[in-house]
Design a protein around this motif. Sequence first.
Motif, mmCIF file in Angstrom:
data_model
loop_
_atom_site.group_PDB
_atom_site.id
_atom_site.type_symbol
_atom_site.label_atom_id
_atom_site.label_comp_id
_atom_site.label_asym_id
_atom_site.label_seq_id
_atom_site.Cartn_x
_atom_site.Cartn_y
_atom_site.Cartn_z
ATOM 1 N N UNK A 440 -12.736 -7.848 12.479
ATOM 2 C CA UNK A 440 -11.750 -6.802 13.716
ATOM 3 C C UNK A 440 -12.338 -5.437 12.175
ATOM 4 N N UNK A 441 -12.459 -4.233 12.853
ATOM 5 C CA UNK A 441 -12.596 -3.105 11.947
ATOM 6 C C UNK A 441 -11.465 -3.016 11.571
ATOM 7 N N UNK A 442 -10.638 -2.679 9.677
ATOM 8 C CA UNK A 442 -9.443 -2.218 9.283
ATOM 9 C C UNK A 442 -9.325 -0.289 10.204
ATOM 10 N N UNK A 443 -8.101 -0.326 10.514
ATOM 11 C CA UNK A 443 -7.864 1.062 10.430
ATOM 12 C C UNK A 443 -8.575 2.410 9.593
ATOM 13 N N UNK A 444 -8.657 3.680 10.214
ATOM 14 C CA UNK A 444 -9.557 4.824 9.229
ATOM 15 C C UNK A 444 -8.052 5.219 8.889
ATOM 16 N N UNK A 445 -6.855 4.923 9.015
ATOM 17 C CA UNK A 445 -5.351 5.585 8.356
ATOM 18 C C UNK A 445 -5.123 4.233 6.527
ATOM 19 N N UNK A 446 -5.635 3.154 7.194
ATOM 20 C CA UNK A 446 -5.491 1.896 6.039
ATOM 21 C C UNK A 446 -6.193 1.630 4.972
ATOM 22 N N UNK A 447 -7.140 2.501 5.224
ATOM 23 C CA UNK A 447 -8.851 3.267 4.253
ATOM 24 C C UNK A 447 -8.385 3.710 3.165
ATOM 25 N N UNK A 448 -7.898 5.268 4.528
ATOM 26 C CA UNK A 448 -7.610 6.347 3.009
ATOM 27 C C UNK A 448 -5.881 6.056 2.612
ATOM 28 N N UNK A 449 -5.504 5.715 2.730
ATOM 29 C CA UNK A 449 -4.284 4.834 2.165
ATOM 30 C C UNK A 449 -5.039 4.112 0.843
ATOM 31 N N UNK A 450 -5.751 3.760 0.856
ATOM 32 C CA UNK A 450 -6.614 2.954 0.113
ATOM 33 C C UNK A 450 -6.871 3.370 -1.547
ATOM 34 N N UNK A 451 -7.749 4.612 -0.340
ATOM 35 C CA UNK A 451 -7.957 5.416 -1.298
ATOM 36 C C UNK A 451 -6.654 6.574 -2.271
ATOM 37 N N UNK A 452 -5.878 6.887 -1.260
ATOM 38 C CA UNK A 452 -4.792 7.821 -2.100
ATOM 39 C C UNK A 452 -4.894 6.848 -3.340
ATOM 40 N N UNK A 453 -3.609 5.775 -2.795
ATOM 41 C CA UNK A 453 -3.151 4.898 -3.707
ATOM 42 C C UNK A 453 -4.111 4.650 -5.032
ATOM 43 N N UNK A 454 -4.794 3.883 -4.642
ATOM 44 C CA UNK A 454 -5.606 3.192 -5.957
ATOM 45 C C UNK A 454 -6.118 5.268 -6.380
ATOM 46 N N UNK A 455 -6.354 5.931 -6.115
ATOM 47 C CA UNK A 455 -6.699 7.283 -6.926
ATOM 48 C C UNK A 455 -5.736 7.667 -8.306
ATOM 49 N N UNK A 456 -4.801 7.536 -7.520
ATOM 50 C CA UNK A 456 -3.513 7.821 -8.406
ATOM 51 C C UNK A 456 -3.080 6.985 -9.360
ATOM 52 N N UNK A 457 -3.047 5.668 -8.783
ATOM 53 C CA UNK A 457 -2.462 4.784 -9.470
ATOM 54 C C UNK A 457 -3.358 3.994 -10.814
ATOM 55 N N UNK A 458 -4.966 3.477 -10.209
ATOM 56 C CA UNK A 458 -5.592 3.705 -11.631
ATOM 57 C C UNK A 458 -6.285 5.385 -11.894
ATOM 58 N N UNK A 459 -5.782 6.403 -11.563
ATOM 59 C CA UNK A 459 -5.233 7.245 -12.868
ATOM 60 C C UNK A 459 -4.604 7.030 -13.716
ATOM 61 N N UNK A 460 -3.339 6.857 -13.473
ATOM 62 C CA UNK A 460 -2.332 6.616 -14.660
ATOM 63 C C UNK A 460 -3.343 6.398 -15.756
ATOM 64 N N UNK A 461 -3.554 5.280 -15.670
ATOM 65 C CA UNK A 461 -4.602 4.345 -16.771
ATOM 66 C C UNK A 461 -5.474 4.770 -16.839
ATOM 67 N N UNK A 462 -6.506 5.738 -17.012
ATOM 68 C CA UNK A 462 -7.562 6.350 -16.313
ATOM 69 C C UNK A 462 -8.892 5.967 -16.555
ATOM 70 N N UNK A 463 -8.446 4.506 -15.668
ATOM 71 C CA UNK A 463 -10.326 4.075 -15.112
ATOM 72 C C UNK A 463 -10.779 4.971 -13.532
ATOM 73 N N UNK A 464 -12.063 4.810 -13.117
ATOM 74 C CA UNK A 464 -12.664 5.840 -12.496
ATOM 75 C C UNK A 464 -12.756 4.751 -11.289
#
Length: 523
Positions: A440-464
């Motif tokens: 089953x394809x994941x909803x676009x909203x879920x994939x977008x949320x993963x992008x938003x969360x990782x952009x912030x949390x990884x950014x706190x630790x300097x990760x690209x």
Amino acid sequence: MRALLVTSVGVTCAAALTLPLAAPALSAPAAHSASARPPSLSPESPGSGPPSARTEAAPGEANEANEANKGDEANEGGALEVPEAAPPRTGETRAAALAGSTQSLPLEPLAAPSDRTVGPAAPGQGLDRRTARPFSLVGVVWDDAEAELHGTVQVRTRATGGTSWSDWQDVETHNAEHAADLGSAERASGAVRGATAPLWVGDSDGVEVRVRPEAADPQHPAAAVPLPEGLRLELVDPGADPAPEPAPGAPAGRTVTPAAFAGNPVPPTTTTTAVPEVLTAESAATSAVNADLAPLGAAVIPALTKAETEEEAAIVAAGAKPYIGPRPKIVTRKGWGADEKLRERNFAYTKSVKAAFVHHSATGNNYTCKQAPSVLRSIYRYHVKSSGWRDFGYNFAVDKCGNIYEGRAGGVAKAVLGAHTLGFNTNTMGVAVLGTYSSTNPPAAAVTAVSKLTAWKLGLFGANPKGKVTLVSGGSGKYSKGKKVKMNVISGHRDGFATECPGARLYKKLGKARTSSAKLQGR
């Protein structure tokens, strides 16, 4: 093991000075057993309850529900007799059951299948149709966490108050890779059990389960691989949803309109609900570690703009600028109703967050976004009470509508040690998308949320998010202990372990998530 078990006198003082905490009446301590999580030998974290709040009695001491239901097995219809008072999992009081409970039923031998095409002639284990107290999530556990269940697990259920039964549903049996690292304090606690993935079935009061072993040799199907010892069916009731967060400035006792989740719009006419009176000490401790991001007791950590996030990062993560995404809205553990007395009292940390592993929860897709907090409470209870973990395994969860939830306690902006990717929990974070995404394809909203969360949390630790990172394996089914492995900063669980997780369809979306996450960071 490079985790740190942390306490904080400041948090205790903050909780004591801010909250009018009433001391709860404590019941007599439950008898300790091998199945119970041993009391922590580490210094206590603030606001933790007594060890008796988390211990359980021996598995055989209180399963009257199983005995009461044996007489119902001949009744194949939906109108089975309801036990007068099927007990919760051993050690849980009736008051605790009101906030969620676990029924733990030992499996029984089943007759060998007459049709050899369905598997070996050796009998499996299971339970015939029976009535139980209401539950919403199921799973099967066994004694030895190192033992694997080579076979199939299937359940069918009856909706509460109904008469018809569902079709047989498969339960994911390969779940050992979602766990604390080998040699870690959590793994060595003596409380960890082997377990299948949990399956969300919705509000139900009837269940049937069958566990069939696989053939030891395809050329000789009569011989079967032995099933693990101590198989038990876990029926989890998530309890009631938490009361809504009070409106800003609303005094205690006032009524407020429930907050809306994405995908769950507020109807034109809403009922009001009483504001909860006070935080418990345990909830205060969990909330206090997010004090830089939201008020004590907040149900939601609000979203920020990129500029606001960069300003905040100068306080909570000085090295994050300029590559950090806007902080997304995050529903806290209080917001989804976590019972903080279930978890281990200490918070455990690792040194950094160098990578994010994306998972699917494998709990099925038969849930609404309004039910997501109930799904989380069920998984949390299954991880702790049934599987013997210290807390919810993942650091974050995302539902199909894109809502982001705080997972394991310790602070959403901190490097909290999870139990999500066997061999690679150190210096990483785990994000579980609720559902099963093999076909089953994941909803676009879920994939977008993963992008938003990782952009912030990884950014706190300097990760690209688009970069590579070298991690050292703690030992897994794919990489030996000590092996240095180069992988994507945003990886799927299968990159660290020989597993199907996060499902083929979700795994294919990770490239898009990396690109979007990096763009949100300003790269």
